[in-house]
Scaffold this motif. Structure first.
Motif, PDB file in Angstrom:
ATOM      1  N   SER A 240      -9.346   3.462   4.997  1.00  0.00           N
ATOM      2  CA  SER A 240      -8.243   3.809   4.100  1.00  0.00           C
ATOM      3  C   SER A 240      -7.609   2.558   3.499  1.00  0.00           C
ATOM      4  CB  SER A 240      -7.194   4.667   4.819  1.00  0.00           C
ATOM      5  OG  SER A 240      -6.618   3.944   5.870  1.00  0.00           O
ATOM      6  N   VAL A 241      -7.584   1.454   4.305  1.00  0.00           N
ATOM      7  CA  VAL A 241      -7.048   0.189   3.804  1.00  0.00           C
ATOM      8  C   VAL A 241      -7.944  -0.328   2.654  1.00  0.00           C
ATOM      9  CG1 VAL A 241      -6.598  -2.236   4.382  1.00  0.00           C
ATOM     10  CG2 VAL A 241      -5.935  -0.419   5.981  1.00  0.00           C
ATOM     11  N   LEU A 242      -9.238  -0.277   2.886  1.00  0.00           N
ATOM     12  CA  LEU A 242     -10.199  -0.737   1.869  1.00  0.00           C
ATOM     13  C   LEU A 242     -10.065   0.084   0.587  1.00  0.00           C
ATOM     14  CD1 LEU A 242     -12.370  -2.925   1.834  1.00  0.00           C
ATOM     15  CD2 LEU A 242     -14.070  -1.158   2.339  1.00  0.00           C
ATOM     16  N   ASP A 243      -9.899   1.430   0.777  1.00  0.00           N
ATOM     17  CA  ASP A 243      -9.713   2.323  -0.374  1.00  0.00           C
ATOM     18  C   ASP A 243      -8.506   1.895  -1.187  1.00  0.00           C
ATOM     19  OD1 ASP A 243     -11.899   3.759   0.278  1.00  0.00           O
ATOM     20  OD2 ASP A 243     -10.785   5.440   1.226  1.00  0.00           O
ATOM     21  N   ARG A 244      -7.409   1.562  -0.465  1.00  0.00           N
ATOM     22  CA  ARG A 244      -6.150   1.185  -1.103  1.00  0.00           C
ATOM     23  C   ARG A 244      -6.352  -0.095  -1.957  1.00  0.00           C
ATOM     24  NH1 ARG A 244      -2.401   1.133   3.406  1.00  0.00           N
ATOM     25  NH2 ARG A 244      -2.357  -1.146   3.305  1.00  0.00           N
ATOM     26  N   ILE A 245      -7.096  -1.102  -1.369  1.00  0.00           N
ATOM     27  CA  ILE A 245      -7.336  -2.369  -2.074  1.00  0.00           C
ATOM     28  C   ILE A 245      -8.195  -2.161  -3.309  1.00  0.00           C
ATOM     29  CG2 ILE A 245      -8.412  -4.664  -1.842  1.00  0.00           C
ATOM     30  CD1 ILE A 245      -7.630  -4.462   1.200  1.00  0.00           C
TER      31      ILE A 245
END
Lengths: 137, 229
Positions: B219-224
């Motif tokens: 989810s962090v990667l998606d956000r970036i």
């Protein structure tokens, strides 16, 4: 009714008393049989039970003559007399130099009635000491 | 002097030392004997009453019988007179006279029995009240004695147990403290239970994918990625 029957009943009750109290009974040897009953958490104010020919006496000692503020003694007496009727099941008394409250039951009383009497007597004793502390040193 | 006054006097008289008998055991025994004697007399009086009442009933029946007898003989005398048989009427009249005498005697007995019954009943009632009063007095004496002996036993027990008697105020304070401890412990355990209850519910919610989800690397990667895009 005799003190052994009372002790047996109260000890067998364990934690299952209706009143929510646990009782510990110790017979005291002497010329007459006396049962010392302690309610768990109230060991400082034991109840003494003796059985005579026609009644069961339950006594709790409150305080000694030496604990009474002497100039408030008369006022204390008056308060005791005034409290005597409103106080449920128990009455004030003096034995030797000790003030006490007691309840007397008919010899035909059931063990359940005795248990109720003991609980009320113990509650009364706590309330009385609390309410009478202004007369005590 | 009433029994209360006697005991009061005995206590005031200095017999209030623990172990010193207010009540003389010997006089208690004598008193008990007197009560037993009085009860025996009462039993005897009740038996006497039964006898007298039986005699009263007999006398009453006898009076009734003689009265009837007189009535019928008077009737016979009337009939004899109406038949003109003066001699027979005279004989019957003599019989009636003797019956009259008998009736007076029986009536006298009946009256005396009735008086006796009333007197005995009154006496028994009085004796029963007396015995009841003696028993009450004995109960007062025995209770005083018993309380005194019990006090002696309790005092001895405290002395031998070497347990120091706390003052009333200290006792109350300690009992209240114990009650407070108990209440605090109860509250603490309730709080603990509530907390562990909350924790387990949160775990269940998380497992079901409801509520706040822990952020994952994905989810962090998606956000970036979204920011770059």
């Amino acid at each position: 009714m005799n003190i052994h029957k009372i002790a047996q009943y109260l000890n067998d009750l364990g934690d299952n008393s209706d009143t929510g109290h646990s009782f510990d009974c110790q017979p005291i040897a002497g010329e007459v049989d006396v049962l010392q009953i302690s309610i768990l958490g109230r060991e400082e104010l034991p109840i003494f039970v003796s059985v005579t020919d026609d009644q069961i006496l339950c006594i709790t000692y409150l305080w000694g003559e030496d604990e009474v503020v002497s100039e408030k003694r008369t006022e204390m007496f008056e308060t005791m007399l005034e409290m005597n009727i409103p106080m449920p099941l128990s009455s004030f008394a003096k034995i030797g130099d000790k003030y006490s409250i007691f309840g007397a039951l008919a010899i035909s009383s059931s063990v359940e009635e005795i248990e109720h009497e003991l609980t009320v007597l113990s509650d009364n004793a706590l309330d009385v000491i609390d309410d009478f502390s202004e007369f005590l040193v | 002097m009433s029994i209360f006054k006697k005991i009061f006097t005995a206590i005031k008289g200095g017999a209030n030392e623990v172990g010193e008998a207010i009540v003389d055991a010997n006089s208690t025994r004598i008193f008990e004997q007197e009560i037993r004697d009085a009860e025996n007399h009462l039993t005897k009086a009740k038996r006497d009453l039964t006898d007298v009442m039986a005699k009263q009933m007999q006398a009453s029946r006898e009076v009734e019988r003689i009265t009837k007898d007189i009535a019928s003989h008077e009737d016979y005398a009337g009939q004899a007179l109406s038949k003109g048989d003066e001699a027979l009427a005279m004989e019957i009249a003599e019989k009636i006279a003797s019956l009259d005498t008998e009736l007076t005697t029986q009536q006298g007995s009946l009256d005396s029995f009735t008086t006796s019954v009333e007197r005995l009943k009154e006496l028994i009632k009085k004796s029963e009240r007396q015995v009841a009063d003696y028993k009450r007095q004995l109960s007062v004496v025995k209770t005083t004695d018993s309380v005194q002996k019990a006090t002696a036993a309790i005092t001895d027990n405290f002395v031998s147990g070497n347990s120091k008697l706390l003052s009333a105020k200290d006792s109350l304070e300690r009992i209240k403290q114990k009650q407070q401890n108990f209440d605090d412990r109860l509250k603490a355990s309730e709080q603990l239970q509530a907390e562990s209850g909350d924790a387990s519910l949160e775990a269940k919610l998380k497992a079901a994918g409801i509520g706040d989800q822990a952020s994952s690397a994905n989810s962090v990667l998606d956000r970036i990625k979204a920011k770059q895009g």
